[in-house]
Write a protein that holds these residues in place. Structure first.
Motif, PDB file in Angstrom:
ATOM      1  N   GLU A 126       0.851  -1.199   0.000  1.00  0.00           N
ATOM      2  CA  GLU A 126       0.000   0.000   0.000  1.00  0.00           C
ATOM      3  C   GLU A 126       0.879   1.238   0.000  1.00  0.00           C
ATOM      4  N   ARG A 127       1.906   1.231   0.842  1.00  0.00           N
ATOM      5  CA  ARG A 127       2.824   2.372   0.903  1.00  0.00           C
ATOM      6  C   ARG A 127       3.625   2.502  -0.391  1.00  0.00           C
ATOM      7  N   MET A 128       4.030   1.367  -0.971  1.00  0.00           N
ATOM      8  CA  MET A 128       4.763   1.427  -2.232  1.00  0.00           C
ATOM      9  C   MET A 128       3.897   2.045  -3.324  1.00  0.00           C
ATOM     10  N   ASN A 129       2.630   1.687  -3.378  1.00  0.00           N
ATOM     11  CA  ASN A 129       1.729   2.258  -4.378  1.00  0.00           C
ATOM     12  C   ASN A 129       1.542   3.759  -4.190  1.00  0.00           C
ATOM     13  N   GLN A 130       1.778   4.244  -2.985  1.00  0.00           N
ATOM     14  CA  GLN A 130       1.712   5.682  -2.705  1.00  0.00           C
ATOM     15  C   GLN A 130       3.076   6.345  -2.891  1.00  0.00           C
ATOM     16  N   LEU A 131       4.076   5.565  -3.327  1.00  0.00           N
ATOM     17  CA  LEU A 131       5.462   6.028  -3.469  1.00  0.00           C
ATOM     18  C   LEU A 131       5.960   6.627  -2.153  1.00  0.00           C
ATOM     19  N   ASP A 132       5.600   5.961  -1.057  1.00  0.00           N
ATOM     20  CA  ASP A 132       5.913   6.408   0.299  1.00  0.00           C
ATOM     21  C   ASP A 132       7.077   5.588   0.854  1.00  0.00           C
ATOM     22  N   ALA A 133       8.297   5.992   0.499  1.00  0.00           N
ATOM     23  CA  ALA A 133       9.482   5.252   0.933  1.00  0.00           C
ATOM     24  C   ALA A 133       9.624   5.264   2.451  1.00  0.00           C
ATOM     25  N   ALA A 134       9.366   6.398   3.088  1.00  0.00           N
ATOM     26  CA  ALA A 134       9.481   6.477   4.548  1.00  0.00           C
ATOM     27  C   ALA A 134       8.476   5.535   5.212  1.00  0.00           C
ATOM     28  N   GLY A 135       7.270   5.456   4.672  1.00  0.00           N
ATOM     29  CA  GLY A 135       6.267   4.547   5.207  1.00  0.00           C
ATOM     30  C   GLY A 135       6.673   3.096   5.050  1.00  0.00           C
ATOM     31  N   MET A 136       7.304   2.776   3.926  1.00  0.00           N
ATOM     32  CA  MET A 136       7.803   1.413   3.711  1.00  0.00           C
ATOM     33  C   MET A 136       8.891   1.093   4.727  1.00  0.00           C
ATOM     34  N   MET A 137       9.814   2.027   4.914  1.00  0.00           N
ATOM     35  CA  MET A 137      10.919   1.795   5.840  1.00  0.00           C
ATOM     36  C   MET A 137      10.430   1.694   7.283  1.00  0.00           C
ATOM     37  N   SER A 179      23.018  -8.732  -4.747  1.00  0.00           N
ATOM     38  CA  SER A 179      23.511  -7.641  -3.912  1.00  0.00           C
ATOM     39  C   SER A 179      22.640  -7.545  -2.667  1.00  0.00           C
ATOM     40  N   ILE A 180      23.279  -7.438  -1.516  1.00  0.00           N
ATOM     41  CA  ILE A 180      22.532  -7.247  -0.276  1.00  0.00           C
ATOM     42  C   ILE A 180      22.655  -5.791   0.139  1.00  0.00           C
ATOM     43  N   GLN A 181      21.508  -5.142   0.307  1.00  0.00           N
ATOM     44  CA  GLN A 181      21.465  -3.739   0.703  1.00  0.00           C
ATOM     45  C   GLN A 181      20.995  -3.634   2.154  1.00  0.00           C
ATOM     46  N   THR A 182      21.513  -2.662   2.865  1.00  0.00           N
ATOM     47  CA  THR A 182      21.068  -2.388   4.228  1.00  0.00           C
ATOM     48  C   THR A 182      19.787  -1.566   4.189  1.00  0.00           C
ATOM     49  N   ARG A 183      19.147  -1.460   5.318  1.00  0.00           N
ATOM     50  CA  ARG A 183      17.957  -0.614   5.435  1.00  0.00           C
ATOM     51  C   ARG A 183      18.309   0.830   5.070  1.00  0.00           C
ATOM     52  N   GLU A 184      19.462   1.305   5.536  1.00  0.00           N
ATOM     53  CA  GLU A 184      19.872   2.681   5.240  1.00  0.00           C
ATOM     54  C   GLU A 184      20.054   2.898   3.742  1.00  0.00           C
ATOM     55  N   ALA A 185      20.646   1.929   3.067  1.00  0.00           N
ATOM     56  CA  ALA A 185      20.826   2.044   1.618  1.00  0.00           C
ATOM     57  C   ALA A 185      19.470   2.075   0.914  1.00  0.00           C
ATOM     58  N   MET A 186      18.552   1.205   1.327  1.00  0.00           N
ATOM     59  CA  MET A 186      17.228   1.187   0.693  1.00  0.00           C
ATOM     60  C   MET A 186      16.462   2.470   0.988  1.00  0.00           C
ATOM     61  N   ALA A 187      16.668   3.047   2.165  1.00  0.00           N
ATOM     62  CA  ALA A 187      16.006   4.311   2.501  1.00  0.00           C
ATOM     63  C   ALA A 187      16.462   5.429   1.566  1.00  0.00           C
ATOM     64  N   ALA A 188      17.648   5.302   0.979  1.00  0.00           N
ATOM     65  CA  ALA A 188      18.134   6.275  -0.005  1.00  0.00           C
ATOM     66  C   ALA A 188      17.746   5.883  -1.431  1.00  0.00           C
ATOM     67  N   ILE A 189      17.786   4.582  -1.733  1.00  0.00           N
ATOM     68  CA  ILE A 189      17.505   4.107  -3.089  1.00  0.00           C
ATOM     69  C   ILE A 189      16.037   4.320  -3.467  1.00  0.00           C
ATOM     70  N   LEU A 190      15.114   3.987  -2.561  1.00  0.00           N
ATOM     71  CA  LEU A 190      13.685   4.059  -2.904  1.00  0.00           C
ATOM     72  C   LEU A 190      13.226   5.464  -3.291  1.00  0.00           C
ATOM     73  N   PRO A 191      13.545   6.528  -2.528  1.00  0.00           N
ATOM     74  CA  PRO A 191      13.110   7.859  -2.960  1.00  0.00           C
ATOM     75  C   PRO A 191      13.719   8.262  -4.309  1.00  0.00           C
ATOM     76  N   ALA A 192      14.978   7.875  -4.543  1.00  0.00           N
ATOM     77  CA  ALA A 192      15.603   8.178  -5.836  1.00  0.00           C
ATOM     78  C   ALA A 192      14.859   7.473  -6.960  1.00  0.00           C
ATOM     79  N   MET A 193      14.497   6.210  -6.728  1.00  0.00           N
ATOM     80  CA  MET A 193      13.753   5.458  -7.739  1.00  0.00           C
ATOM     81  C   MET A 193      12.376   6.085  -7.959  1.00  0.00           C
ATOM     82  N   PHE A 194      11.689   6.396  -6.885  1.00  0.00           N
ATOM     83  CA  PHE A 194      10.350   6.963  -7.006  1.00  0.00           C
ATOM     84  C   PHE A 194      10.371   8.321  -7.713  1.00  0.00           C
ATOM     85  N   SER A 195      11.460   9.065  -7.579  1.00  0.00           N
ATOM     86  CA  SER A 195      11.532  10.422  -8.145  1.00  0.00           C
ATOM     87  C   SER A 195      11.514  10.446  -9.663  1.00  0.00           C
TER      88      SER A 195
END
Length: 142
Positions: A13-24, A43-59
């Motif tokens: 639901e959060r992904m469909n809203q492009l809500d990276a913070a909500g996902m995290m 590749s294994i990403q940390t939570r911190e890395a995904m918290a940066a990757i998702l907003p960039a992807m959504f943008s």
């Protein structure tokens, strides 16, 4: 087990809203995310890395894809989810669609591990737009 499925549903639901913070917010501080790559083992990403990757992807989206959940299968703390992405369009005009199989490990009401299986050839054009959007103004691709 129903609670674990509810967490996965909330994640999408959060992904469909492009809500990276909500996902995290649904992930544990030490959560990891495995992503397939062109190398064996992915590749294994940390939570911190995904918290940066998702907003960039959504943008890069002018229209985010609709992430539709199919079957959800549980086995203890693991939830397996069939997911389709349909109708996405980037600002550069790439029509993004893909099919996924996602494995989530959930402990104490938080996602501690995500394993993402998809067709990476459909992600490459999206990743190129994300990389371009993430470069500082005036920087050139190497």
């Amino acid at each position: 087990m129903d609670d674990n499925r509810a967490i996965v549903r909330a994640f999408y639901e959060r992904m469909n809203q492009l809500d990276a913070a909500g996902m995290m917010a649904l992930t544990a501080p030490d959560a990891t995310w495995w992503i397939p790559t062109d190398k064996i083992g992915g590749s294994i990403q940390t939570r911190e890395a995904m918290a940066a990757i998702l907003p960039a992807m959504f943008s890069v989206y002018s229209q985010g894809p609709e992430m539709r959940l199919g079957r959800l299968v549980t086995d203890g703390e693991t939830v397996c989810a069939e997911v389709t992405a349909r109708g996405g369009c980037t600002k550069g005009g790439y029509q993004y669609e893909n099919d996924y199989l996602m494995l989530f490990t959930i402990r104490n009401q938080l996602i501690v591990e995500v394993r993402e299986y998809l067709n990476p050839s459909f992600v490459d054009p999206l990743a190129a737009e994300v990389a371009a959007a993430s470069r500082p103004t005036g920087a050139k691709a190497s």
